[in-house]
Design a protein around this motif. Structure first.
Motif, PDB file in Angstrom:
ATOM      1  N   UNK A 276       1.831   5.926  -4.316  1.00  0.00           N
ATOM      2  CA  UNK A 276       1.991   5.562  -5.720  1.00  0.00           C
ATOM      3  C   UNK A 276       0.956   6.229  -6.606  1.00  0.00           C
ATOM      4  N   UNK A 277      -0.292   6.282  -6.150  1.00  0.00           N
ATOM      5  CA  UNK A 277      -1.356   6.884  -6.965  1.00  0.00           C
ATOM      6  C   UNK A 277      -2.619   6.959  -6.140  1.00  0.00           C
ATOM      7  N   UNK A 278      -3.534   7.792  -6.593  1.00  0.00           N
ATOM      8  CA  UNK A 278      -4.879   7.748  -6.036  1.00  0.00           C
ATOM      9  C   UNK A 278      -5.540   6.499  -6.585  1.00  0.00           C
ATOM     10  N   UNK A 279      -6.352   5.817  -5.793  1.00  0.00           N
ATOM     11  CA  UNK A 279      -6.969   4.569  -6.217  1.00  0.00           C
ATOM     12  C   UNK A 279      -7.825   4.758  -7.464  1.00  0.00           C
ATOM     13  N   UNK A 280      -8.519   5.871  -7.569  1.00  0.00           N
ATOM     14  CA  UNK A 280      -9.370   6.131  -8.741  1.00  0.00           C
ATOM     15  C   UNK A 280      -8.518   6.234 -10.010  1.00  0.00           C
ATOM     16  N   UNK A 281      -7.353   6.883  -9.923  1.00  0.00           N
ATOM     17  CA  UNK A 281      -6.460   6.996 -11.072  1.00  0.00           C
ATOM     18  C   UNK A 281      -5.924   5.625 -11.463  1.00  0.00           C
TER      19      UNK A 281
ATOM     20  N   UNK B  65      14.161  -6.103  -2.919  1.00  0.00           N
ATOM     21  CA  UNK B  65      13.125  -5.462  -2.112  1.00  0.00           C
ATOM     22  C   UNK B  65      11.716  -5.781  -2.600  1.00  0.00           C
ATOM     23  N   UNK B  66      11.563  -6.192  -3.844  1.00  0.00           N
ATOM     24  CA  UNK B  66      10.240  -6.422  -4.417  1.00  0.00           C
ATOM     25  C   UNK B  66       9.402  -7.358  -3.550  1.00  0.00           C
ATOM     26  N   UNK B  67      10.014  -8.420  -3.029  1.00  0.00           N
ATOM     27  CA  UNK B  67       9.284  -9.369  -2.191  1.00  0.00           C
ATOM     28  C   UNK B  67       8.917  -8.766  -0.842  1.00  0.00           C
ATOM     29  N   UNK B  68       9.625  -7.734  -0.422  1.00  0.00           N
ATOM     30  CA  UNK B  68       9.378  -7.117   0.875  1.00  0.00           C
ATOM     31  C   UNK B  68       8.334  -6.006   0.826  1.00  0.00           C
ATOM     32  N   UNK B  69       8.031  -5.488  -0.360  1.00  0.00           N
ATOM     33  CA  UNK B  69       7.079  -4.386  -0.483  1.00  0.00           C
ATOM     34  C   UNK B  69       5.655  -4.882  -0.628  1.00  0.00           C
ATOM     35  N   UNK B  70       4.747  -4.131  -0.073  1.00  0.00           N
ATOM     36  CA  UNK B  70       3.330  -4.435  -0.211  1.00  0.00           C
ATOM     37  C   UNK B  70       2.610  -3.138  -0.543  1.00  0.00           C
ATOM     38  N   UNK B  71       1.584  -3.237  -1.368  1.00  0.00           N
ATOM     39  CA  UNK B  71       0.775  -2.080  -1.719  1.00  0.00           C
ATOM     40  C   UNK B  71      -0.568  -2.190  -1.038  1.00  0.00           C
ATOM     41  N   UNK B  72      -1.157  -1.058  -0.720  1.00  0.00           N
ATOM     42  CA  UNK B  72      -2.481  -1.053  -0.121  1.00  0.00           C
ATOM     43  C   UNK B  72      -3.189   0.255  -0.411  1.00  0.00           C
ATOM     44  N   UNK B  73      -4.510   0.192  -0.386  1.00  0.00           N
ATOM     45  CA  UNK B  73      -5.324   1.392  -0.569  1.00  0.00           C
ATOM     46  C   UNK B  73      -5.671   1.955   0.800  1.00  0.00           C
TER      47      UNK B  73
END
Length: 83
Positions: free
Chosen positions: A73-78, A9-17
């Motif tokens: 996953x997290x707040x961008x500032x953190x 799944x790693x290749x299928x996931x994307x992170x964004x703010x």
């Protein structure tokens, strides 16, 4: 809740703010809007194939529905403080 990732799944996931949040989806059964689960500044995970790509003034963006977000996953500032 938890977000568990398998090696495939790693290749299928994307992170964004999250840069902006709309008013929420319309719930026809209750005749009101359903509030969004995310807020501006959070880092979220979603599948690479969801959403719509947009470009504005040379900057690329992806618009993703609240229901397509797999997890926060997290707040961008953190995240910046720990990097």
């Amino acid at each position: 809740g938890s977000l568990i990732e398998t090696p495939g799944q790693r290749a299928e996931l994307q992170l964004g703010e999250v840069l902006a949040v709309g008013p929420g989806a319309w719930d026809a059964q209750r005749s009101r809007r359903r509030p969004c689960r995310v807020t501006v500044g959070q880092t979220v995970a979603f599948h690479r194939r969801v959403g719509s790509d947009w470009s504005l003034e040379g900057q690329a963006y992806r618009i993703v529905r609240d229901s397509e977000i797999l997890g926060v996953l997290a707040d961008a500032a953190e995240a910046r403080q720990t990097a």
